[in-house]
Design a protein around this motif. Sequence first.
Motif, PDB file in Angstrom:
ATOM      1  N   ILE A  94       5.899  25.904  11.816  1.00 16.10           N
ATOM      2  CA  ILE A  94       6.371  27.179  11.272  1.00 16.10           C
ATOM      3  C   ILE A  94       5.593  28.354  11.829  1.00 16.10           C
ATOM      4  O   ILE A  94       6.161  29.422  12.107  1.00 16.10           O
ATOM      5  CB  ILE A  94       6.276  27.169   9.729  1.00 16.10           C
ATOM      6  N   GLY A  95       4.281  28.183  12.006  1.00 18.31           N
ATOM      7  CA  GLY A  95       3.437  29.318  12.347  1.00 18.31           C
ATOM      8  C   GLY A  95       3.149  29.514  13.818  1.00 18.31           C
ATOM      9  O   GLY A  95       2.702  30.598  14.213  1.00 18.31           O
ATOM     10  N   MET A  96       3.408  28.491  14.669  1.00 21.39           N
ATOM     11  CA  MET A  96       3.037  28.618  16.077  1.00 21.39           C
ATOM     12  C   MET A  96       4.173  28.258  17.038  1.00 21.39           C
ATOM     13  O   MET A  96       4.476  29.024  17.948  1.00 21.39           O
ATOM     14  CB  MET A  96       1.811  27.737  16.367  1.00 21.39           C
ATOM     15  N   TYR A  97       4.807  27.096  16.840  1.00 22.60           N
ATOM     16  CA  TYR A  97       5.818  26.659  17.804  1.00 22.60           C
ATOM     17  C   TYR A  97       7.147  27.388  17.616  1.00 22.60           C
ATOM     18  O   TYR A  97       7.707  27.927  18.588  1.00 22.60           O
ATOM     19  CB  TYR A  97       6.012  25.148  17.698  1.00 22.60           C
ATOM     20  N   ALA A  98       7.659  27.420  16.392  1.00 19.59           N
ATOM     21  CA  ALA A  98       8.925  28.112  16.153  1.00 19.59           C
ATOM     22  C   ALA A  98       8.836  29.606  16.465  1.00 19.59           C
ATOM     23  O   ALA A  98       9.759  30.159  17.086  1.00 19.59           O
ATOM     24  CB  ALA A  98       9.392  27.885  14.708  1.00 19.59           C
ATOM     25  N   PRO A  99       7.760  30.316  16.070  1.00 22.00           N
ATOM     26  CA  PRO A  99       7.698  31.749  16.388  1.00 22.00           C
ATOM     27  C   PRO A  99       7.790  32.051  17.875  1.00 22.00           C
ATOM     28  O   PRO A  99       8.473  33.000  18.281  1.00 22.00           O
ATOM     29  CB  PRO A  99       6.337  32.179  15.811  1.00 22.00           C
ATOM     30  N   LEU A 100       7.115  31.262  18.715  1.00 21.18           N
ATOM     31  CA  LEU A 100       7.179  31.519  20.150  1.00 21.18           C
ATOM     32  C   LEU A 100       8.603  31.388  20.664  1.00 21.18           C
ATOM     33  O   LEU A 100       9.087  32.238  21.422  1.00 21.18           O
ATOM     34  CB  LEU A 100       6.252  30.556  20.896  1.00 21.18           C
ATOM     35  N   ALA A 101       9.294  30.339  20.238  1.00 19.96           N
ATOM     36  CA  ALA A 101      10.676  30.144  20.695  1.00 19.96           C
ATOM     37  C   ALA A 101      11.584  31.258  20.176  1.00 19.96           C
ATOM     38  O   ALA A 101      12.429  31.777  20.920  1.00 19.96           O
ATOM     39  CB  ALA A 101      11.184  28.780  20.227  1.00 19.96           C
ATOM     40  N   LEU A 102      11.416  31.650  18.919  1.00 21.24           N
ATOM     41  CA  LEU A 102      12.243  32.719  18.358  1.00 21.24           C
ATOM     42  C   LEU A 102      12.011  34.036  19.093  1.00 21.24           C
ATOM     43  O   LEU A 102      12.953  34.778  19.394  1.00 21.24           O
ATOM     44  CB  LEU A 102      11.946  32.887  16.869  1.00 21.24           C
ATOM     45  N   VAL A 103      10.749  34.345  19.366  1.00 20.60           N
ATOM     46  CA  VAL A 103      10.421  35.592  20.045  1.00 20.60           C
ATOM     47  C   VAL A 103      10.979  35.602  21.465  1.00 20.60           C
ATOM     48  O   VAL A 103      11.466  36.636  21.941  1.00 20.60           O
ATOM     49  CB  VAL A 103       8.890  35.794  20.044  1.00 20.60           C
ATOM     50  N   LEU A 104      10.939  34.450  22.156  1.00 18.78           N
ATOM     51  CA  LEU A 104      11.493  34.380  23.504  1.00 18.78           C
ATOM     52  C   LEU A 104      13.007  34.564  23.509  1.00 18.78           C
ATOM     53  O   LEU A 104      13.605  34.804  24.560  1.00 18.78           O
ATOM     54  CB  LEU A 104      11.117  33.051  24.160  1.00 18.78           C
ATOM     55  N   GLY A 105      13.621  34.428  22.343  1.00 13.69           N
ATOM     56  CA  GLY A 105      15.046  34.723  22.225  1.00 13.69           C
ATOM     57  C   GLY A 105      15.373  36.200  22.259  1.00 13.69           C
ATOM     58  O   GLY A 105      16.556  36.568  22.274  1.00 13.69           O
ATOM     59  N   ALA A 106      14.346  37.070  22.265  1.00 18.38           N
ATOM     60  CA  ALA A 106      14.502  38.537  22.374  1.00 18.38           C
ATOM     61  C   ALA A 106      15.503  39.089  21.359  1.00 18.38           C
ATOM     62  O   ALA A 106      16.447  39.786  21.731  1.00 18.38           O
ATOM     63  CB  ALA A 106      14.923  38.914  23.795  1.00 18.38           C
ATOM     64  N   PRO A 107      15.310  38.825  20.060  1.00 14.60           N
ATOM     65  CA  PRO A 107      16.295  39.293  19.070  1.00 14.60           C
ATOM     66  C   PRO A 107      16.388  40.815  18.961  1.00 14.60           C
ATOM     67  O   PRO A 107      17.462  41.349  18.678  1.00 14.60           O
ATOM     68  CB  PRO A 107      15.783  38.670  17.760  1.00 14.60           C
ATOM     69  N   VAL A 108      15.279  41.533  19.181  1.00 20.79           N
ATOM     70  CA  VAL A 108      15.333  42.999  19.087  1.00 20.79           C
ATOM     71  C   VAL A 108      16.147  43.573  20.237  1.00 20.79           C
ATOM     72  O   VAL A 108      16.982  44.469  20.034  1.00 20.79           O
ATOM     73  CB  VAL A 108      13.907  43.589  19.070  1.00 20.79           C
ATOM     74  N   THR A 109      15.929  43.073  21.435  1.00 20.94           N
ATOM     75  CA  THR A 109      16.722  43.525  22.577  1.00 20.94           C
ATOM     76  C   THR A 109      18.201  43.234  22.360  1.00 20.94           C
ATOM     77  O   THR A 109      19.071  44.066  22.659  1.00 20.94           O
ATOM     78  CB  THR A 109      16.237  42.829  23.860  1.00 20.94           C
ATOM     79  N   LEU A 110      18.485  42.058  21.831  1.00 21.06           N
ATOM     80  CA  LEU A 110      19.878  41.709  21.558  1.00 21.06           C
ATOM     81  C   LEU A 110      20.485  42.664  20.538  1.00 21.06           C
ATOM     82  O   LEU A 110      21.627  43.120  20.700  1.00 21.06           O
ATOM     83  CB  LEU A 110      19.942  40.270  21.036  1.00 21.06           C
ATOM     84  N   LEU A 111      19.729  42.981  19.495  1.00 20.72           N
ATOM     85  CA  LEU A 111      20.230  43.909  18.480  1.00 20.72           C
ATOM     86  C   LEU A 111      20.481  45.281  19.084  1.00 20.72           C
ATOM     87  O   LEU A 111      21.493  45.931  18.774  1.00 20.72           O
ATOM     88  CB  LEU A 111      19.224  43.997  17.334  1.00 20.72           C
TER      89      LEU A 111
END
Length: 280
Positions: A94-111
């Motif tokens: 929850i605190g290390m592996y998932a955050p890196l993958a989520l951040v690499l998804g660039a959700p702010v840029t997509l928004l």
Amino acid sequence: MDHGTMHTHPGVHHHGSGGPSAVLLPALALLVCAGGYLLLVRRARRRNPVRGWNPWRTAAFGTGLVLLAAALLPPVAGLAHRDFRGHMAQHMLIGMYAPLALVLGAPVTLLLRALPAPRARRLTALLHSGPARVLAHPATGLLLSTGSLVVLYFTPLYGTAMAHPAGHWLLHAHFLLSGCLFAYAVAGPDPAPARPGVRTRLVYLGCAIAVHAVVAQLMYGGFWVDIDAPVPEVQGGAMIMYYGGDIAELLLAAALVATWRPGRRVLPRPRSGRPATRPT
């Protein structure tokens, strides 16, 4: 090794699994996140068919959601309620592996790409605001994600949080949000106006690695920890933190280096009058 300073007990007094809602609610939340991201991808492609959206970003975000599902759903979720090693594995996901993958998804840029221009401008202005600049700095993410480990595992806070379902979910939220914040500040592809240079971010990442190592070693040795679990479980959890944290931070470092683009060095003007550049 002497474990006389380790505040552990034979039994673990975690709360129950919470029934079907403990499975249905996180599963529903993850499905909503996946659907929302895909909807934004569709809108971004409609607004700019030529530019489109990088499918690797979508894959990264989906990987993050899968990692969260692995952490929040059985069997890991059930193990985390009764075994400290399960809790630590859940913490890593929850605190290390998932955050890196989520951040690499660039959700702010997509928004930003999916929103109408006026709303995108307002969001951009928000990203440039003072509070956003403070949050986007790696020091903030380091303090909230890595610094909080000392408070969590060396005070009664861990036992208090694990004794109540609400506290457990608040702990999950803290792990996820602080982990995303640190990953975003260090290696995120999304815009961050206050993000320092690559060398500075590597220093903050090195500090996170050092703190993780020290906390894990103190936990393994039983020094000052306040965890209500048998000694073998605490030692196993410390090993998961030590080695699992190393792998996660190496992945974060790789993501950081991948974002580095060295600038072009301008050489003295030759006699022909044309500026020369050194190939990079």
